[in-house]
Design a protein around this motif. Structure first.
Motif, PDB file in Angstrom:
ATOM      1  N   LEU A   1       0.831  -1.209   0.000  1.00 33.06           N
ATOM      2  CA  LEU A   1       0.000   0.000   0.000  1.00 33.06           C
ATOM      3  C   LEU A   1       0.864   1.257   0.000  1.00 33.06           C
ATOM      4  O   LEU A   1       0.612   2.211  -0.755  1.00 33.06           O
ATOM      5  CB  LEU A   1      -0.925  -0.006   1.213  1.00 33.06           C
ATOM      6  CG  LEU A   1      -1.998  -1.104   1.234  1.00 33.06           C
ATOM      7  CD1 LEU A   1      -2.778  -1.058   2.538  1.00 33.06           C
ATOM      8  CD2 LEU A   1      -2.935  -0.968   0.048  1.00 33.06           C
TER       9      LEU A   1
ATOM     10  N   LEU B   1      -6.621   3.574  -2.029  1.00 35.27           N
ATOM     11  CA  LEU B   1      -5.827   3.338  -0.824  1.00 35.27           C
ATOM     12  C   LEU B   1      -6.592   3.753   0.427  1.00 35.27           C
ATOM     13  O   LEU B   1      -6.496   3.094   1.474  1.00 35.27           O
ATOM     14  CB  LEU B   1      -4.512   4.115  -0.909  1.00 35.27           C
ATOM     15  CG  LEU B   1      -3.505   3.616  -1.951  1.00 35.27           C
ATOM     16  CD1 LEU B   1      -2.284   4.531  -1.987  1.00 35.27           C
ATOM     17  CD2 LEU B   1      -3.076   2.184  -1.647  1.00 35.27           C
TER      18      LEU B   1
ATOM     19  N   LEU C   1      -8.838   1.004   1.389  1.00 35.28           N
ATOM     20  CA  LEU C   1      -8.131  -0.171   1.910  1.00 35.28           C
ATOM     21  C   LEU C   1      -7.600   0.054   3.327  1.00 35.28           C
ATOM     22  O   LEU C   1      -7.671  -0.839   4.166  1.00 35.28           O
ATOM     23  CB  LEU C   1      -6.987  -0.534   0.964  1.00 35.28           C
ATOM     24  CG  LEU C   1      -7.411  -1.111  -0.394  1.00 35.28           C
ATOM     25  CD1 LEU C   1      -6.203  -1.240  -1.312  1.00 35.28           C
ATOM     26  CD2 LEU C   1      -8.085  -2.469  -0.208  1.00 35.28           C
TER      27      LEU C   1
ATOM     28  N   ARG D   1     -10.315  -0.059   6.017  1.00 31.47           N
ATOM     29  CA  ARG D   1     -10.970  -1.348   6.219  1.00 31.47           C
ATOM     30  C   ARG D   1     -10.285  -2.064   7.367  1.00 31.47           C
ATOM     31  O   ARG D   1      -9.062  -2.211   7.388  1.00 31.47           O
ATOM     32  CB  ARG D   1     -10.878  -2.194   4.961  1.00 31.47           C
ATOM     33  CG  ARG D   1     -11.575  -3.536   5.047  1.00 31.47           C
ATOM     34  CD  ARG D   1     -11.416  -4.281   3.748  1.00 31.47           C
ATOM     35  NE  ARG D   1     -11.935  -3.494   2.627  1.00 31.47           N
ATOM     36  CZ  ARG D   1     -11.720  -3.808   1.353  1.00 31.47           C
ATOM     37  NH1 ARG D   1     -10.992  -4.869   1.053  1.00 31.47           N
ATOM     38  NH2 ARG D   1     -12.240  -3.058   0.398  1.00 31.47           N
TER      39      ARG D   1
ATOM     40  N   ARG E   1      -8.560  -4.572   9.549  1.00 30.43           N
ATOM     41  CA  ARG E   1      -7.742  -5.712   9.182  1.00 30.43           C
ATOM     42  C   ARG E   1      -7.945  -6.863  10.153  1.00 30.43           C
ATOM     43  O   ARG E   1      -7.924  -6.689  11.362  1.00 30.43           O
ATOM     44  CB  ARG E   1      -6.267  -5.290   9.176  1.00 30.43           C
ATOM     45  CG  ARG E   1      -5.293  -6.407   8.886  1.00 30.43           C
ATOM     46  CD  ARG E   1      -3.872  -5.889   9.038  1.00 30.43           C
ATOM     47  NE  ARG E   1      -2.903  -6.958   8.921  1.00 30.43           N
ATOM     48  CZ  ARG E   1      -1.620  -6.841   9.250  1.00 30.43           C
ATOM     49  NH1 ARG E   1      -1.176  -5.701   9.713  1.00 30.43           N
ATOM     50  NH2 ARG E   1      -0.794  -7.850   9.117  1.00 30.43           N
TER      51      ARG E   1
ATOM     52  N   ARG F   1      -4.410   0.571  11.457  1.00 32.71           N
ATOM     53  CA  ARG F   1      -5.078  -0.571  10.832  1.00 32.71           C
ATOM     54  C   ARG F   1      -4.565  -1.889  11.391  1.00 32.71           C
ATOM     55  O   ARG F   1      -5.291  -2.889  11.437  1.00 32.71           O
ATOM     56  CB  ARG F   1      -4.844  -0.495   9.324  1.00 32.71           C
ATOM     57  CG  ARG F   1      -5.352  -1.661   8.513  1.00 32.71           C
ATOM     58  CD  ARG F   1      -5.152  -1.348   7.032  1.00 32.71           C
ATOM     59  NE  ARG F   1      -5.472  -2.486   6.186  1.00 32.71           N
ATOM     60  CZ  ARG F   1      -4.584  -3.368   5.750  1.00 32.71           C
ATOM     61  NH1 ARG F   1      -3.319  -3.235   6.082  1.00 32.71           N
ATOM     62  NH2 ARG F   1      -4.956  -4.375   4.973  1.00 32.71           N
TER      63      ARG F   1
END
Length: 398
Positions: free
Chosen positions: A244, A278, A281, A284, A286, A366
């Motif tokens: 990322l 990004l 992502l 979100r 983890r 995250r």
């Protein structure tokens, strides 16, 4: 390091990597975005010493100057006037404000590996800083002929620093970075060696080729993996975070290739789309393995919540930091896409560089490391404050 060496610091591919103030357009563009590269500092950091209070040659001494028989001037006055410009030239060459984008790589890597930062993490950060600065010095050495025409104010073409000194500094900093990585253990050295090779390959061979942005992205991703290897001993769990961060670096570096000429809306549009993806992502939540399944469950780390997810606090923090990342990068990308002039393209690169820090912090959050995320996020205002006090305007990572 350099990426990044963030890797970090016009349109030529020079990254790292800043940082980061928007006080004016970048005049010296890099190749950090990536990590290690010399994202340039626009404008001179050292403007020399003002001649205020110095008599013209052969003219009378100023009224407030020393008079005959009234005592000699304080020892060290002339020396300080010599040291300050020289120190300023090195700070300009090394793009010091861009260093604030570097520690977050190792800290995000440690968080992704599920390990609490410790002494080995500090060694990894030191190694990253050395590699990043090596890329900065090597960048100017490799571009000295081009800078003599396009950027004569830079430390090397202006004669404030000798090219041989810049090359020697790049070699010494690379050696120091490898030594610090070795002190963090063999896994860290196994990552630091290809990182150093990527930095040198980028500056000496790949910068002006299509592989340049990819090399910058690889350098920044390897820098994150260095923190994971030094702290947790492995890199597998940190690969998604490295991908990322490397993707962000790739987008910024691609925009930076047109910084001085402008005229292309495609790269800013692609970077804008990348930023949106990004952001989704990193916000979100983890999934993490339960305690006992991997080193991530070490004592002192935040334990996973229901279904093996990080605590809700970390999830909310990741969302907030992801929003900060998007807000920092998206707007200047949009402006550059609508009007791809050099000034707006330069602002887009600056926004991408500054967005590196909130992205690193979001990646740490995250992974469930809220305290680490807050520590990384605090580097952004610290970098802006340092840049203002140092008199540096803008830093580019590439």
């Amino acid at each position: 390091m350099r990426a990044v060496r963030a890797s970090a610091e016009g349109s030529r591919d020079r990254p790292a990597p800043g940082d980061p103030e928007q006080a004016g357009p970048v005049q010296d563009v890099p190749a950090q975005g990536g990590f290690v590269r010399g994202g340039p500092v626009a404008g001179g950091l050292a403007q020399g010493v003002s001649g205020r209070g110095t008599p013209a040659r052969g003219g009378p001494a100023p009224a407030d100057g020393p008079l005959p028989g009234r005592g000699a001037p304080s020892r060290g006055g002339a020396a300080s006037r010599t040291v300050r410009p020289r120190a300023g030239a090195w700070a300009e060459l090394l793009r010091v404000p861009a260093l604030f984008t570097v520690p977050g790589d190792a800290l995000a890597g440690a968080a992704a590996a599920g390990a609490r930062p410790g002494p080995r993490t500090l060694l990894a950060i030191g190694s990253s800083l050395c590699m990043y600065e090596a890329g900065m010095a090597l960048n100017d050495w490799a571009d000295r002929a081009e800078d003599a025409v396009e950027r004569p104010h830079r430390p090397l073409p202006s004669g404030r620093i000798r090219p041989a000194a810049a090359l020697a500094a790049a070699g010494a900093l690379t050696g120091a970075g490898l030594a610090l990585a070795a002190g963090a253990g063999r896994p860290a050295l196994a990552v630091a060696a290809p990182l150093a090779a990527t930095v040198w390959a980028y500056d000496l061979a790949l910068k002006h080729t299509p592989a340049g942005p990819v090399a910058m992205a690889a350098a920044r991703g390897l820098d994150l993996l260095l923190g994971a290897a030094a702290t947790g001993g492995g890199t597998r769990a940190a690969l998604p975070s490295a991908a990322l961060l490397g993707t962000h670096t790739l987008a910024v570096t691609a925009v930076s290739r047109r910084e001085t000429t402008g005229g292309s809306a495609l790269a800013p549009l692609a970077a804008l789309a990348t930023t949106g993806a990004l952001t989704g992502l990193v916000t979100r939540r983890r999934t993490r393995l339960p305690a006992g399944r991997r080193a991530a469950a070490a004592p002192g780390l935040p334990g996973p919540g229901p279904a093996g997810r990080p605590p809700a606090t970390s999830g909310a923090l990741a969302t907030a930091l992801g929003a900060a990342y998007a807000a920092t990068a998206a707007r200047p990308y949009l402006h550059a896409a609508l009007n791809p002039s050099p000034p707006l393209t330069q602002r887009a690169v600056g926004g991408g560089i500054r967005a590196t820090i909130p992205l690193q912090a979001a990646l740490a959050a995250r992974s469930g490391a809220a305290a680490t995320a807050l520590l990384v996020a605090a580097l952004a205002p610290a970098g802006r404050m340092f840049a203002r006090r140092a008199g540096m305007r803008k830093v580019s990572i590439t």
